[in-house]
Design an enzyme around this catalytic site. Structure first.
Site, mmCIF file in Angstrom:
data_model
loop_
_atom_site.group_PDB
_atom_site.id
_atom_site.type_symbol
_atom_site.label_atom_id
_atom_site.label_comp_id
_atom_site.label_asym_id
_atom_site.label_seq_id
_atom_site.Cartn_x
_atom_site.Cartn_y
_atom_site.Cartn_z
ATOM 1 N N SER A 158 0.809 -1.169 -0.030
ATOM 2 C CA SER A 158 -0.012 0.176 0.210
ATOM 3 C C SER A 158 0.892 1.240 -0.072
ATOM 4 C CB SER A 158 -0.760 0.011 1.277
ATOM 5 O OG SER A 158 -1.670 1.178 1.381
ATOM 6 N N TYR A 184 -0.098 -0.147 10.551
ATOM 7 C CA TYR A 184 -0.300 -0.430 9.193
ATOM 8 C C TYR A 184 0.831 -0.354 8.105
ATOM 9 C CZ TYR A 184 -2.918 -0.630 4.466
ATOM 10 O OH TYR A 184 -3.329 -0.681 3.438
#
Length: 322
Positions: A158, A184
């Site tokens: 990501s 994350y």
């Protein structure tokens, strides 16, 4: 020569004219969103797809269209149970695949979680590093003998990798306060570093690995975000875009989001994408500026960092992989 694709390209556009008859692909997270669309697109072009999911009942309901696409396109589809937050489940799934013995041409490590409240996996790892990285690390390495020469691994990372580098001394937030977005970021950087090191170790027999950023898509991945958090995140992205002279952020559709996965898996030149990070159906440039935007941070492609993460991951899971 491959065609030029971009941010708005869809899976069907990327795979137009591609015949995958005889190819076998494993896709994790095949119970919603990108995983379902990735499986559908590949099966529609003749691939035999194995979808892995934690909740098989949910996956059965979600993949009815995948089975229809497989039947129409000459491919196949089956499901296996896999909970990436439990190494017992990961090892059980990998043991069943190894016992079955059928080879894979592609593994797409698609499943993941994003910015949940603090929690731990069944093995005590912080939930995001444990699920997004360590679960896939064990699964992929255990079934690596099933990857045919010329095969590929695609890990879903990501732009969120820009939130944080991996913290090797504190992988599980035991020394620092937990921040869901830092967690994350660490896990998404780990996804890239894993692809870098896996590619280095396996390219000798033609197996290549790439990490991909699918783009911003509204899927179940965002279930832990409130509306206010989503608004703040988009504002920060747009601020970074403006400083870099880029247009404002736009959400992708699910077929657009899955396009880079299938592009890197079966369309792109293996030498071009091997050991690299890709976005919008192209290899991303190294960008060291602040904020969440396009490009890849240098630390995510650092070979020494990738090797160190591999060794740390082996230590944490208690298993070594040649």
């Amino acid at each position: 020569m491959t065609k030029d694709f971009g941010a708005t390209s869809t899976t069907d556009e990327v795979l137009a004219g591609t015949v995958l008859e005889g190819k076998r692909v494993l896709v994790t997270g095949a119970s919603a969103g990108l995983g379902v669309e990735t499986a559908r697109a590949l099966a529609a072009h003749g691939a035999n797809v194995v979808g892995a999911a934690r909740d098989l009942a949910k996956a059965e309901r979600a993949t009815a269209g995948v089975r229809d696409a497989a039947e129409t396109g000459g491919g196949g589809f089956e499901l296996i149970e896999l909970d990436l937050a439990s190494l017992a489940s990961v090892r059980g799934a990998s043991d069943r695949l190894l016992a079955d013995g059928r080879a894979f041409d592609v593994v797409i490590a698609n499943a993941g979680v994003m910015a949940p409240p603090f929690g731990r996996t069944a093995n005590g790892f912080e939930m995001q590093i444990g699920t997004n990285h360590l679960g896939h690390f064990v699964l992929v390495n255990r079934i690596a003998p099933l990857l045919r020469d010329g095969g590929r691994l695609v890990t879903l990372s990501s732009a969120g990798h820009r939130f944080a580098d991996v913290d090797l001394p504190d992988m599980n937030f035991e020394r620092t306060a937990y921040d869901p977005w830092v967690g994350y970021g660490r896990s998404k950087t780990a996804n890239i570093l894993f692809a870098v090191e896996f590619d280095r170790r396996h390219r000798g027999h033609g197996v290549r690995a790439a990490a991909v950023h699918p783009g911003g898509i509204r899927t179940e991945l965002g279930r832990h975000m409130t509306a206010d958090q989503e608004t703040a995140l988009i504002a920060s992205i747009n601020d970074a875009h403006a400083k870099a002279g880029l247009p404002p952020f736009e959400y992708k559709t699910i077929p657009q989001g899955a396009a880079t996965s299938v592009w890197a898996a079966v369309v792109a030149d293996a030498e071009a994408v091997g050991g690299r990070y890709c976005e919008d159906c192209h290899v991303a440039e190294i960008q060291d500026g602040e904020g969440i935007r396009g490009g890849v941070r240098p630390y995510a492609l650092d070979r020494e960092r990738a090797e160190a993460l591999w060794a740390k991951s082996e230590e944490l899971v208690g298993e070594r992989f040649s």
